[in-house]
Design an enzyme around this catalytic site. Structure first.
Site, short mmCIF file in Angstrom:
data_model
loop_
_atom_site.label_atom_id
_atom_site.label_comp_id
_atom_site.label_asym_id
_atom_site.label_seq_id
_atom_site.Cartn_x
_atom_site.Cartn_y
_atom_site.Cartn_z
CG HIS A 19 -20.88 -43.34 -26.29
ND1 HIS A 19 -20.97 -43.88 -27.55
CD2 HIS A 19 -21.79 -43.99 -25.53
CE1 HIS A 19 -21.90 -44.82 -27.56
NE2 HIS A 19 -22.41 -44.91 -26.34
CG ASP A 39 -21.64 -37.47 -27.46
OD1 ASP A 39 -22.87 -37.33 -27.40
OD2 ASP A 39 -21.05 -38.52 -27.14
CD GLN A 55 -26.16 -40.25 -20.94
OE1 GLN A 55 -27.01 -39.93 -20.14
NE2 GLN A 55 -26.21 -41.39 -21.62
CE LYS A 78 -27.94 -41.79 -25.03
NZ LYS A 78 -27.89 -43.22 -24.72
CB CYS A 92 -20.45 -47.54 -25.89
SG CYS A 92 -21.58 -48.79 -26.45
#
Lengths: 136, 408
Positions: free
Chosen positions: B119, B198, B201, B224, B362
């Site tokens: 991302h 990261d 998700q 999220k 993104c």
């Protein structure tokens, strides 16, 4: 007509889809007097418009790019609308006139798609006039 | 398939969109809030609202206590032991804290390794940092299955590698990279390489074990995971962040300020400058309690099953190309319909109440790897059902019919 609660379905009328799949004035033209490109910040789609101007009149116009149905149909309809018009006539055009050409209700999020080629056209004419004035 | 939770817990799902039932399929961007989380925010503002850390009065004590408890909840939920929990406004800020602090640690010619699935939040900060320090941004190519490949990684690691920053789960394709082994491989190559995950998700889909993953840094966003926007987390290994340069300077992050100079507070406070978001932190803790009850393994299984079910429906539509895998997509499906721009697809789906994302998500480097500029993305979560997948299918068939008319 801008309406936030317009379901998108009403934007995709037959004439819009026709101009999307069979765009008028699509492609580059010969001996263009001016050309200008612009990008839609929403999706990054780019439209380039070329104009051939003789004695202050647009005698030929072509465009390339434009991704979505709304932006491509709008470029097709605008280029169709300005062919044969004088620069002065085109300069008087307002965004309401463009939306009238489209004949569909536009939701605010898609307004940038609908007006992308109009913005590019305005910039193309400004660039042309600047060049013309500089060269006398 | 039914929803994994009571749909009535999520009031927004009762909304009508252009007169139709809302089918919310943009969960990879942000999830909706259950009433339990909404009332936690409501209660905080009705009863405990105050600026934290500073006030001597009861309200401020309560707000501070709730903020501290939220941090403890976050540490426990994600199994953070040797890591400090820093609250940020989102994962982007968390990743920027790390990239900013790394500035003084890089010299000319050093290498920063990222993958092409990242991302922009885990790509742009490193690209900018590399430019500032005349370092090199090395982009690890993916395997044919769009995964991180260890044999490729070995080739791309060098003596100059100083930072490795990788995505745990693709926000476009839903593919998970089981990074524990990857981090081990990096650390075996050179223990001083800083490792960054990261987990935006993945945190919403699988149980995250910060300690077990073994990375020095891990970033995620609460919005999220059923919480409001405005709260993100940076997990930073205590022995590394101890002398990390802060990203933001100002109130509350200081130890002592004189006319001549300032010394900073200890981590995590040195990274939390200015008035914080205690209501958001409190709401995030409540969201984590909700997810605790549901169970992250169940969340994973539910989204995965819906993802496969939706995949099987999508591929039935002529002209649809799905980029996510059938198995292992975690309910995140990227696709295109031939001859129709994703924005037109998303606009038309909206008129049927179906909310999906359209664009580059993104992740422009990944898009160019896939040979496309943009895609549609439908992403499922715990309140979605097989009826939602069917609604997506029906709405897409309608889009196809509309554009077929224009083709004739």
């Amino acid at each position: 007509m801008i309406d936030p609660d317009i379901p998108a379905e009403s934007m995709y009328r037959e004439h819009i889809l026709d101009h999307y799949t069979h765009p008028r004035n699509y492609g580059e033209i010969k001996n263009a007097s001016t050309a200008f490109s612009g990008r839609n910040p929403l999706c990054g789609d780019e439209v380039k418009i070329e104009l051939k101007i003789e004695k202050g009149r647009i005698v030929d116009v072509g465009f390339v790019g434009g991704g979505c149905a709304i932006s491509k149909a709008s470029a097709s309809l605008i280029t169709e609308g300005i062919k044969g018009k004088t620069i002065e006539e085109v300069k008087k055009m307002k965004k309401e006139d463009v939306l009238k050409l489209l004949e569909i209700p536009i939701s605010p999020v898609r307004l940038k798609c609908a007006l992308l080629s109009f913005k590019v056209l305005e910039n193309a004419i400004t660039a042309y006039e600047k060049k013309r004035d500089e060269h006398g | 398939m039914k929803a994994l939770v009571e749909i009535s817990d999520f009031p927004i799902l009762g909304r009508k969109i252009h007169g139709k039932r809302l089918v919310y399929l943009d969960n990879a961007a942000t999830t909706q809030l259950p009433v339990q989380v909404i009332s936690a925010i409501d209660t905080f503002y009705k009863k405990h609202n105050a600026s934290i850390n500073r006030g001597i009065y009861l309200l401020s004590q309560e707000a501070t206590e709730s903020y501290v408890q939220a941090k403890e909840k976050v540490a426990a939920f994600f199994h953070a032991i040797e890591h400090d929990v820093v609250f940020t406004k989102n994962a982007t800020e968390a990743l920027n804290i790390v990239s900013h602090a790394c500035e003084g640690r890089l010299k000319k010619g050093d290498e920063i390794l990222v993958s092409s699935v990242e991302h922009h939040a885990n790509f742009v900060p490193w690209q900018v940092l590399a430019k500032k320090r005349s370092a090199k941004l090395v982009i690890l190519p993916l395997s044919a299955e769009n995964k991180i490949d260890h044999s490729l990684l070995k080739k791309f690691l060098s003596k100059k590698t100083r930072i490795v920053a990788l995505s745990h789960m693709s926000n476009v394709l839903g593919i998970e990279n089981p990074l524990a082994d990857t981090i081990r491989l990096v650390k075996e190559t050179d223990p001083s390489i800083l490792t960054v995950i990261d987990a935006c998700q993945s945190a919403a889909h699988i149980p995250i074990d910060v300690q077990g993953l073994g990375a020095d840094f891990l970033a995620l966003s609460s919005h999220k995971m059923l919480a409001p926007s405005g709260i993100g987390v940076l997990f930073g290994r205590k022995d590394i962040v101890v002398d990390f340069e802060p990203l933001l300077y100002g109130g509350d992050m200081i130890d002592k300020v004189t006319d001549a100079e300032t010394t900073f507070a200890e981590s995590p406070r040195r990274f939390e400058a200015g008035t914080q978001n205690p209501a958001g932190a409190h709401a995030f803790a409540e969201a984590l309690s909700y997810l605790d009850k549901v169970g992250m393994d169940n969340v994973h299984a539910h989204c995965e099953q819906l993802g496969t079910l939706a995949y099987d429906l999508l591929v039935k539509i002529p002209g649809i190309e799905v980029y996510s895998p059938r198995i292992g997509n975690n309910g995140i499906l990227s696709f295109n319909m031939r001859g129709v721009h994703p924005h037109d697809v998303a606009s038309l789906l909206d008129s049927d109440g179906v909310a999906i994302r359209a664009g580059h998500h993104c992740a422009m480097p990944l898009m160019s790897r896939l040979g496309i500029s943009f895609s549609c993305r439908a992403s499922f979560y715990i309140y979605n059902t097989s009826d939602d997948a069917k609604a997506l299918y029906t709405a897409l068939m309608k889009v196809r019919d509309i554009f077929k008319k224009g083709d004739s």
